[in-house]
Motif scaffolding. Sequence first.
Motif, PDB file in Angstrom:
ATOM      1  N   ASP A  38       0.832  -1.206   0.000  1.00 37.43           N
ATOM      2  CA  ASP A  38       0.000   0.000   0.000  1.00 37.43           C
ATOM      3  C   ASP A  38       0.862   1.250   0.000  1.00 37.43           C
ATOM      4  O   ASP A  38       1.955   1.275   0.560  1.00 37.43           O
ATOM      5  CB  ASP A  38      -0.909   0.002   1.234  1.00 37.43           C
ATOM      6  N   GLU A  39       0.373   2.317  -0.614  1.00 37.70           N
ATOM      7  CA  GLU A  39       1.122   3.571  -0.683  1.00 37.70           C
ATOM      8  C   GLU A  39       1.117   4.333   0.647  1.00 37.70           C
ATOM      9  O   GLU A  39       1.979   5.178   0.879  1.00 37.70           O
ATOM     10  CB  GLU A  39       0.567   4.468  -1.788  1.00 37.70           C
ATOM     11  N   ILE A  40       0.183   4.027   1.520  1.00 39.59           N
ATOM     12  CA  ILE A  40       0.055   4.757   2.782  1.00 39.59           C
ATOM     13  C   ILE A  40       0.869   4.042   3.865  1.00 39.59           C
ATOM     14  O   ILE A  40       0.654   2.866   4.154  1.00 39.59           O
ATOM     15  CB  ILE A  40      -1.422   4.907   3.184  1.00 39.59           C
ATOM     16  N   ARG A  44       1.092  -0.029   5.832  1.00 35.46           N
ATOM     17  CA  ARG A  44       2.229  -0.957   5.800  1.00 35.46           C
ATOM     18  C   ARG A  44       2.747  -1.240   7.210  1.00 35.46           C
ATOM     19  O   ARG A  44       3.119  -2.369   7.524  1.00 35.46           O
ATOM     20  CB  ARG A  44       3.342  -0.399   4.911  1.00 35.46           C
ATOM     21  N   VAL A  45       2.757  -0.220   8.077  1.00 33.44           N
ATOM     22  CA  VAL A  45       3.199  -0.418   9.469  1.00 33.44           C
ATOM     23  C   VAL A  45       2.312  -1.449  10.156  1.00 33.44           C
ATOM     24  O   VAL A  45       2.804  -2.397  10.778  1.00 33.44           O
ATOM     25  CB  VAL A  45       3.188   0.914  10.249  1.00 33.44           C
ATOM     26  N   TRP A  46       0.999  -1.291  10.046  1.00 34.16           N
ATOM     27  CA  TRP A  46       0.088  -2.221  10.718  1.00 34.16           C
ATOM     28  C   TRP A  46       0.080  -3.597  10.062  1.00 34.16           C
ATOM     29  O   TRP A  46      -0.133  -4.605  10.740  1.00 34.16           O
ATOM     30  CB  TRP A  46      -1.310  -1.636  10.825  1.00 34.16           C
ATOM     31  N   ASP A  59       8.650 -10.356   3.804  1.00 34.27           N
ATOM     32  CA  ASP A  59       9.851 -10.218   2.988  1.00 34.27           C
ATOM     33  C   ASP A  59       9.793  -8.914   2.202  1.00 34.27           C
ATOM     34  O   ASP A  59      10.772  -8.169   2.133  1.00 34.27           O
ATOM     35  CB  ASP A  59       9.993 -11.426   2.067  1.00 34.27           C
ATOM     36  N   LEU A  60       8.642  -8.625   1.613  1.00 34.51           N
ATOM     37  CA  LEU A  60       8.449  -7.371   0.886  1.00 34.51           C
ATOM     38  C   LEU A  60       8.609  -6.172   1.829  1.00 34.51           C
ATOM     39  O   LEU A  60       9.271  -5.190   1.491  1.00 34.51           O
ATOM     40  CB  LEU A  60       7.061  -7.355   0.232  1.00 34.51           C
ATOM     41  N   LEU A  61       8.026  -6.258   3.021  1.00 33.59           N
ATOM     42  CA  LEU A  61       8.090  -5.153   3.974  1.00 33.59           C
ATOM     43  C   LEU A  61       9.503  -4.916   4.505  1.00 33.59           C
ATOM     44  O   LEU A  61       9.842  -3.784   4.865  1.00 33.59           O
ATOM     45  CB  LEU A  61       7.113  -5.410   5.124  1.00 33.59           C
ATOM     46  N   THR A  62      10.347  -5.942   4.547  1.00 35.45           N
ATOM     47  CA  THR A  62      11.730  -5.744   4.998  1.00 35.45           C
ATOM     48  C   THR A  62      12.541  -4.953   3.978  1.00 35.45           C
ATOM     49  O   THR A  62      13.623  -4.476   4.298  1.00 35.45           O
ATOM     50  CB  THR A  62      12.463  -7.080   5.274  1.00 35.45           C
ATOM     51  N   ARG A  63      12.014  -4.812   2.772  1.00 39.90           N
ATOM     52  CA  ARG A  63      12.687  -4.038   1.729  1.00 39.90           C
ATOM     53  C   ARG A  63      11.956  -2.729   1.438  1.00 39.90           C
ATOM     54  O   ARG A  63      12.197  -2.086   0.424  1.00 39.90           O
ATOM     55  CB  ARG A  63      12.803  -4.884   0.461  1.00 39.90           C
ATOM     56  N   ASP A  64      11.057  -2.329   2.327  1.00 36.28           N
ATOM     57  CA  ASP A  64      10.274  -1.108   2.161  1.00 36.28           C
ATOM     58  C   ASP A  64      11.189   0.121   2.140  1.00 36.28           C
ATOM     59  O   ASP A  64      12.270   0.108   2.732  1.00 36.28           O
ATOM     60  CB  ASP A  64       9.270  -0.981   3.318  1.00 36.28           C
ATOM     61  N   SER A  65      10.739   1.188   1.505  1.00 33.82           N
ATOM     62  CA  SER A  65      11.528   2.425   1.452  1.00 33.82           C
ATOM     63  C   SER A  65      11.548   3.147   2.794  1.00 33.82           C
ATOM     64  O   SER A  65      12.436   3.949   3.061  1.00 33.82           O
ATOM     65  CB  SER A  65      10.974   3.356   0.369  1.00 33.82           C
ATOM     66  N   ASP A  66      10.597   2.857   3.663  1.00 30.95           N
ATOM     67  CA  ASP A  66      10.508   3.500   4.971  1.00 30.95           C
ATOM     68  C   ASP A  66      11.232   2.655   6.023  1.00 30.95           C
ATOM     69  O   ASP A  66      10.930   1.478   6.201  1.00 30.95           O
ATOM     70  CB  ASP A  66       9.033   3.677   5.349  1.00 30.95           C
ATOM     71  N   ARG A  67      12.174   3.258   6.735  1.00 35.00           N
ATOM     72  CA  ARG A  67      12.983   2.494   7.695  1.00 35.00           C
ATOM     73  C   ARG A  67      12.165   1.976   8.874  1.00 35.00           C
ATOM     74  O   ARG A  67      12.471   0.914   9.416  1.00 35.00           O
ATOM     75  CB  ARG A  67      14.173   3.308   8.176  1.00 35.00           C
ATOM     76  N   ILE A  68      11.114   2.677   9.288  1.00 34.14           N
ATOM     77  CA  ILE A  68      10.265   2.218  10.394  1.00 34.14           C
ATOM     78  C   ILE A  68       9.521   0.951   9.988  1.00 34.14           C
ATOM     79  O   ILE A  68       9.437  -0.006  10.755  1.00 34.14           O
ATOM     80  CB  ILE A  68       9.284   3.320  10.848  1.00 34.14           C
ATOM     81  N   ARG A  70      10.465  -1.173   7.694  1.00 33.24           N
ATOM     82  CA  ARG A  70      11.478  -2.244   7.625  1.00 33.24           C
ATOM     83  C   ARG A  70      11.789  -2.784   9.015  1.00 33.24           C
ATOM     84  O   ARG A  70      11.867  -3.998   9.208  1.00 33.24           O
ATOM     85  CB  ARG A  70      12.766  -1.723   6.978  1.00 33.24           C
ATOM     86  N   TRP A  71      11.992  -1.900   9.982  1.00 34.22           N
ATOM     87  CA  TRP A  71      12.349  -2.308  11.343  1.00 34.22           C
ATOM     88  C   TRP A  71      11.250  -3.172  11.963  1.00 34.22           C
ATOM     89  O   TRP A  71      11.524  -4.229  12.539  1.00 34.22           O
ATOM     90  CB  TRP A  71      12.620  -1.084  12.196  1.00 34.22           C
ATOM     91  N   ILE A  72       9.998  -2.754  11.843  1.00 32.29           N
ATOM     92  CA  ILE A  72       8.881  -3.512  12.414  1.00 32.29           C
ATOM     93  C   ILE A  72       8.785  -4.883  11.752  1.00 32.29           C
ATOM     94  O   ILE A  72       8.569  -5.894  12.418  1.00 32.29           O
ATOM     95  CB  ILE A  72       7.561  -2.720  12.300  1.00 32.29           C
ATOM     96  N   ALA A  73       8.969  -4.927  10.436  1.00 32.51           N
ATOM     97  CA  ALA A  73       8.920  -6.205   9.718  1.00 32.51           C
ATOM     98  C   ALA A  73      10.051  -7.131  10.169  1.00 32.51           C
ATOM     99  O   ALA A  73       9.855  -8.338  10.306  1.00 32.51           O
ATOM    100  CB  ALA A  73       8.989  -5.969   8.210  1.00 32.51           C
TER     101      ALA A  73
END
Length: 85
Positions: A38-40, A44-46, A59-68, A70-73
């Motif tokens: 999702d763009e929002i 993605r955090v939730w 796996d996709l979320l660990t490569r997210d552009s947002d570091r937060i 990525r960290w949560i994932a």
Amino acid sequence: MSERIIRGHAERMAGYRRVLEARSTTTSAGRLRELAADEIRPVRVWTARNHNTPANALDLLTRDSDRIVRWIALLHPRTPAHALE
């Protein structure tokens, strides 16, 4: 600094509904895979915090552009080992 996006009421409400969907323990694995892209950011955090999120979405979320995100994932117990390397 990234460009701020101004959203209309209908678009904000749609994003809010997707956040509620990402937080729900009854959301299907397939839908959580979709929400992982999702763009929002809060969606993605939730999605990364949902204990039912499948490994391929994490796996996709660990490569997210947002570091937060990525960290949560990375903290999720179902994150695949190769994503942790």
